[in-house]
Design a protein around this motif. Structure first.
Motif, mmCIF file in Angstrom:
data_model
loop_
_atom_site.group_PDB
_atom_site.id
_atom_site.type_symbol
_atom_site.label_atom_id
_atom_site.label_comp_id
_atom_site.label_asym_id
_atom_site.label_seq_id
_atom_site.Cartn_x
_atom_site.Cartn_y
_atom_site.Cartn_z
ATOM 1 N N ALA A 178 -9.726 55.327 13.521
ATOM 2 C CA ALA A 178 -9.594 56.251 14.642
ATOM 3 C C ALA A 178 -8.848 55.617 15.807
ATOM 4 C CB ALA A 178 -10.982 56.722 15.086
ATOM 5 N N ALA A 179 -9.184 54.369 16.120
ATOM 6 C CA ALA A 179 -8.527 53.675 17.229
ATOM 7 C C ALA A 179 -7.044 53.459 16.948
ATOM 8 C CB ALA A 179 -9.218 52.342 17.492
ATOM 9 N N MET A 180 -6.708 53.170 15.705
ATOM 10 C CA MET A 180 -5.304 52.945 15.351
ATOM 11 C C MET A 180 -4.495 54.223 15.449
ATOM 12 S SD MET A 180 -5.765 50.325 12.104
ATOM 13 C CE MET A 180 -4.005 50.270 11.764
ATOM 14 N N ILE A 181 -5.044 55.333 14.987
ATOM 15 C CA ILE A 181 -4.313 56.601 15.030
ATOM 16 C C ILE A 181 -4.136 57.095 16.460
ATOM 17 C CG2 ILE A 181 -4.387 59.037 14.377
ATOM 18 C CD1 ILE A 181 -5.848 58.225 11.849
ATOM 19 N N ILE A 182 -5.203 57.077 17.230
ATOM 20 C CA ILE A 182 -5.160 57.626 18.584
ATOM 21 C C ILE A 182 -4.356 56.742 19.520
ATOM 22 C CG2 ILE A 182 -6.599 58.231 20.579
ATOM 23 C CD1 ILE A 182 -8.718 59.179 18.599
ATOM 24 N N GLU A 309 -6.938 42.448 19.782
ATOM 25 C CA GLU A 309 -6.061 42.309 20.944
ATOM 26 C C GLU A 309 -4.664 41.866 20.517
ATOM 27 O OE1 GLU A 309 -6.712 42.584 24.458
ATOM 28 O OE2 GLU A 309 -8.474 43.703 23.822
ATOM 29 N N ALA A 310 -4.587 40.932 19.560
ATOM 30 C CA ALA A 310 -3.292 40.433 19.104
ATOM 31 C C ALA A 310 -2.474 41.522 18.429
ATOM 32 C CB ALA A 310 -3.497 39.260 18.149
ATOM 33 N N ARG A 311 -3.156 42.512 17.853
ATOM 34 C CA ARG A 311 -2.464 43.590 17.164
ATOM 35 C C ARG A 311 -2.378 44.865 18.003
ATOM 36 N NH1 ARG A 311 -4.023 39.864 14.351
ATOM 37 N NH2 ARG A 311 -3.104 39.269 12.352
ATOM 38 N N LYS A 312 -2.716 44.742 19.275
ATOM 39 C CA LYS A 312 -2.602 45.850 20.233
ATOM 40 C C LYS A 312 -3.404 47.075 19.790
ATOM 41 C CE LYS A 312 2.020 44.337 21.614
ATOM 42 N NZ LYS A 312 2.106 43.276 20.597
ATOM 43 N N ILE A 313 -4.592 46.806 19.256
ATOM 44 C CA ILE A 313 -5.525 47.883 18.898
ATOM 45 C C ILE A 313 -6.606 47.916 19.967
ATOM 46 C CG2 ILE A 313 -7.139 48.754 17.177
ATOM 47 C CD1 ILE A 313 -5.535 47.193 15.062
ATOM 48 N N ASP A 314 -6.759 49.054 20.595
ATOM 49 C CA ASP A 314 -7.656 49.183 21.742
ATOM 50 C C ASP A 314 -9.023 49.691 21.298
ATOM 51 O OD1 ASP A 314 -8.671 49.345 24.280
ATOM 52 O OD2 ASP A 314 -7.527 51.104 24.881
ATOM 53 N N ASP A 315 -10.025 48.868 21.456
ATOM 54 C CA ASP A 315 -11.409 49.202 21.092
ATOM 55 C C ASP A 315 -12.282 48.847 22.297
ATOM 56 O OD1 ASP A 315 -13.936 49.467 20.028
ATOM 57 O OD2 ASP A 315 -13.578 48.204 18.270
ATOM 58 N N PRO A 316 -12.473 49.775 23.237
ATOM 59 C CA PRO A 316 -13.089 49.439 24.526
ATOM 60 C C PRO A 316 -14.467 48.800 24.452
ATOM 61 C CG PRO A 316 -12.075 51.615 24.611
ATOM 62 C CD PRO A 316 -12.042 51.187 23.185
ATOM 63 N N VAL A 317 -15.267 49.152 23.457
ATOM 64 C CA VAL A 317 -16.634 48.628 23.405
ATOM 65 C C VAL A 317 -16.839 47.602 22.288
ATOM 66 C CG1 VAL A 317 -17.503 50.801 24.353
ATOM 67 C CG2 VAL A 317 -17.544 50.444 21.878
ATOM 68 N N VAL A 356 -19.719 42.410 -2.731
ATOM 69 C CA VAL A 356 -18.305 42.460 -2.336
ATOM 70 C C VAL A 356 -17.659 43.745 -2.842
ATOM 71 C CG1 VAL A 356 -16.058 41.355 -2.634
ATOM 72 C CG2 VAL A 356 -18.086 39.955 -2.194
ATOM 73 N N LEU A 357 -17.939 44.120 -4.074
ATOM 74 C CA LEU A 357 -17.396 45.359 -4.627
ATOM 75 C C LEU A 357 -17.822 46.564 -3.792
ATOM 76 C CD1 LEU A 357 -16.036 47.098 -6.817
ATOM 77 C CD2 LEU A 357 -18.212 47.030 -8.078
ATOM 78 N N GLY A 358 -19.125 46.631 -3.498
ATOM 79 C CA GLY A 358 -19.623 47.749 -2.695
ATOM 80 C C GLY A 358 -18.983 47.811 -1.329
ATOM 81 N N LEU A 359 -18.795 46.653 -0.706
ATOM 82 C CA LEU A 359 -18.158 46.604 0.608
ATOM 83 C C LEU A 359 -16.733 47.127 0.563
ATOM 84 C CD1 LEU A 359 -19.350 43.207 2.091
ATOM 85 C CD2 LEU A 359 -19.620 45.454 3.150
ATOM 86 N N LEU A 360 -15.978 46.686 -0.440
ATOM 87 C CA LEU A 360 -14.595 47.149 -0.563
ATOM 88 C C LEU A 360 -14.537 48.667 -0.668
ATOM 89 C CD1 LEU A 360 -13.133 44.466 -3.020
ATOM 90 C CD2 LEU A 360 -12.565 44.776 -0.608
ATOM 91 N N VAL A 361 -15.411 49.219 -1.482
ATOM 92 C CA VAL A 361 -15.423 50.666 -1.674
ATOM 93 C C VAL A 361 -15.788 51.382 -0.373
ATOM 94 C CG1 VAL A 361 -16.608 52.564 -2.857
ATOM 95 C CG2 VAL A 361 -15.922 50.516 -4.128
ATOM 96 N N LEU A 362 -16.853 50.916 0.290
ATOM 97 C CA LEU A 362 -17.309 51.579 1.517
ATOM 98 C C LEU A 362 -16.288 51.472 2.643
ATOM 99 C CD1 LEU A 362 -21.050 50.519 1.580
ATOM 100 C CD2 LEU A 362 -20.190 52.844 1.361
ATOM 101 N N CYS A 363 -15.687 50.299 2.805
ATOM 102 C CA CYS A 363 -14.716 50.120 3.890
ATOM 103 C C CYS A 363 -13.469 50.960 3.665
ATOM 104 C CB CYS A 363 -14.356 48.643 4.022
ATOM 105 S SG CYS A 363 -15.709 47.617 4.633
ATOM 106 N N VAL A 364 -12.986 50.984 2.429
ATOM 107 C CA VAL A 364 -11.819 51.815 2.119
ATOM 108 C C VAL A 364 -12.149 53.289 2.305
ATOM 109 C CG1 VAL A 364 -10.266 52.545 0.273
ATOM 110 C CG2 VAL A 364 -10.761 50.120 0.581
ATOM 111 N N TRP A 365 -13.321 53.699 1.843
ATOM 112 C CA TRP A 365 -13.746 55.093 1.997
ATOM 113 C C TRP A 365 -13.827 55.477 3.476
ATOM 114 C CZ3 TRP A 365 -14.561 59.557 -0.561
ATOM 115 C CH2 TRP A 365 -15.401 60.520 0.011
ATOM 116 N N GLY A 366 -14.500 54.668 4.280
ATOM 117 C CA GLY A 366 -14.649 54.981 5.696
ATOM 118 C C GLY A 366 -13.317 55.021 6.421
ATOM 119 N N PHE A 367 -12.457 54.034 6.145
ATOM 120 C CA PHE A 367 -11.155 53.969 6.817
ATOM 121 C C PHE A 367 -10.257 55.127 6.394
ATOM 122 C CE2 PHE A 367 -6.789 52.664 7.395
ATOM 123 C CZ PHE A 367 -6.795 52.006 8.621
#
Length: 427
Positions: A178-182, A309-317, A356-367
């Motif tokens: 969301a932060a990257m798109i907006i 910060e290095a990638r100029k992605i703004d995440d205020p909190v 690790v497998l579960g994490l990959l799936v969940l992170c890709v799904w959420g993103f």
């Protein structure tokens, strides 16, 4: 009265109380985020939290709970339980269905609140309401089914006791998308790419929010036993405390020796990172492991903040560093430190690989689902506030009022407010 009836009653009281503690965490989210953003956007933060609770609760009741805990369909999705109707006897709980739903509803509200902070100060309020609907009705419940609803990851043996992965890693990766798109707030990064510090409006307020979250986390973790008679409650509570303390201490000491001062926002988020990291393994790891898990989470949070910060992605909190990065670490830590099956306790590589497998799936799904959802919403409602709305402040732009009329920011916008009143109906 039989012993079984008495046990059910005690368990019901326990789960209702811990659900209420988790719901109080929304007050923590509200104060934390309001303290981290500028005063002219504080009311908007509060309204987004109310949207999480109101719209999110209803969406989860109508659709989300069924997709998460309904009868399993090939390990992918639940198929019944809409409006809490139908046969849900497959749920292996000693409490009533209503009580179980209340506890799970408190969880789903926390997920969407993670995303709220990452896009603070520049998201269109109407677009945010649509995203709340999609997250609470579809994105989180489907992923939750895979792990907690009898889905395919739970069948493989994936372990996440109270949500480092299901709630925090997923919610944090959704926040990143969301932060990257907006995009960043106006003026957050200068023309040469350097970050411009946007001073928090009220750090004492943010710290109170963090303390409320810390308090509620005991309900989050210990309440996930779903039974007041569970002998693990005391252990879950102490490892929760130790991990949070270690995360905050690590951030405090690192910033003190690295920069010559202990940085308040880093210490606040370091403690929260420790809480996030221990959530997956609070019932499975030792006291000493909890301290290590929390300390590493605090340091990873700082590293992830610098990465953004290095990638100029703004995440205020700091939603991504606190929730995604710490949630990922905490879930991996189960595969390392779990008393049963952990790699460092002689359990081999099996559990770690599944984690690790579960994490990959969940992170890709959420993103990816968040990316797709926001792109879809943007076709109907602009997801980004206009330059004028952002400049005046989202409080006045969307809610017609400011948190306080005595702040310096009010002095800056009061003249433009009257001009804004003439044209705001056009937006």
């Amino acid at each position: 009265m039989t012993i079984e009836t008495l046990r059910t009653g005690i368990d019901t009281v326990w789960v209702v109380l811990t659900a209420a503690m988790i719901l109080l965490m929304e007050g923590g989210f509200a104060l934390l985020e309001a303290g981290f953003v500028r005063t002219k956007n504080s009311v908007n933060i509060i309204m987004k939290v109310f949207a999480d609770i109101t719209i999110g609760t209803l969406c989860y009741f109508i659709i989300g709970f069924a997709l998460m805990y309904g009868s399993d369909f090939f390990g992918l999705i639940g198929t019944n339980g809409f409006f809490l109707n139908g046969d849900l006897s497959h749920l292996d709980v000693t409490i009533s269905l209503d009580t179980f739903w209340l506890f799970q509803a408190a969880f789903v509200i926390a997920v969407i609140s993670i995303v709220s902070g990452a896009i603070a100060e520049r998201v269109n309020f109407r677009a945010y309401l649509l995203f709340v609907l999609l997250m609470t009705a579809l994105i989180y419940p489907i992923a939750g089914h895979w792990i907690w609803g009898g889905g395919w990851l739970s069948t493989l043996g994936f372990q996440d006791f109270a949500g480092s992965a299901v709630i925090h890693a997923l919610g944090g990766c959704a926040a990143l998308a969301a932060a990257m798109i907006i995009g960043p707030r106006k003026g957050k990064f200068s023309t040469d790419g350097t970050s411009v510090i946007a001073l928090p409006s009220n750090l004492p307020l943010a710290s109170v929010g963090a303390f409320l979250l810390w308090f509620g986390w005991f309900g989050f973790n210990a309440g996930s036993t779903l039974a007041a008679t569970d002998a693990r409650i005391g252990h879950i509570a102490i490892v929760t405390m130790l991990s949070a303390a270690a995360g905050g201490a690590a951030a405090l000491l690192y910033t003190l020796f690295r920069y010559g001062r202990s940085d308040a926002p880093s210490v606040i988020n370091g403690s929260l990172a420790g809480l996030v990291a221990i959530t997956a393994g609070c019932a499975f790891v030792s006291d000493r492991a909890a301290i290590l898990i929390g300390a590493v989470a605090g340091l990873l949070m700082i590293a992830a903040t610098n990465w953004l910060e290095a990638r100029k992605i703004d995440d205020p909190v700091g939603a991504f560093p606190v929730h995604a990065v710490s949630g990922i670490w905490g879930t991996v830590a189960v595969g390392l430190f779990a008393a049963e099956g952990g790699l460092l306790n002689g359990g081999g590589w099996g559990l770690l690989g599944i984690q690790v497998l579960g994490l990959l799936v969940l992170c890709v799904w959420g993103f990816c689902m968040t990316w797709f959802s926001i792109k879809l919403i943007n076709r109907f409602v602009p997801v980004r506030a206009t330059d004028e709305e952002e400049e005046v402040g989202l409080d006045i732009s969307y809610h017609g009022i400011m948190a306080t009329h005595t702040s310096p920011e009010f002095v800056e916008v009061k003249e433009s407010f009257f001009e804004w009143e003439k044209v705001k109906d056009d937006y």
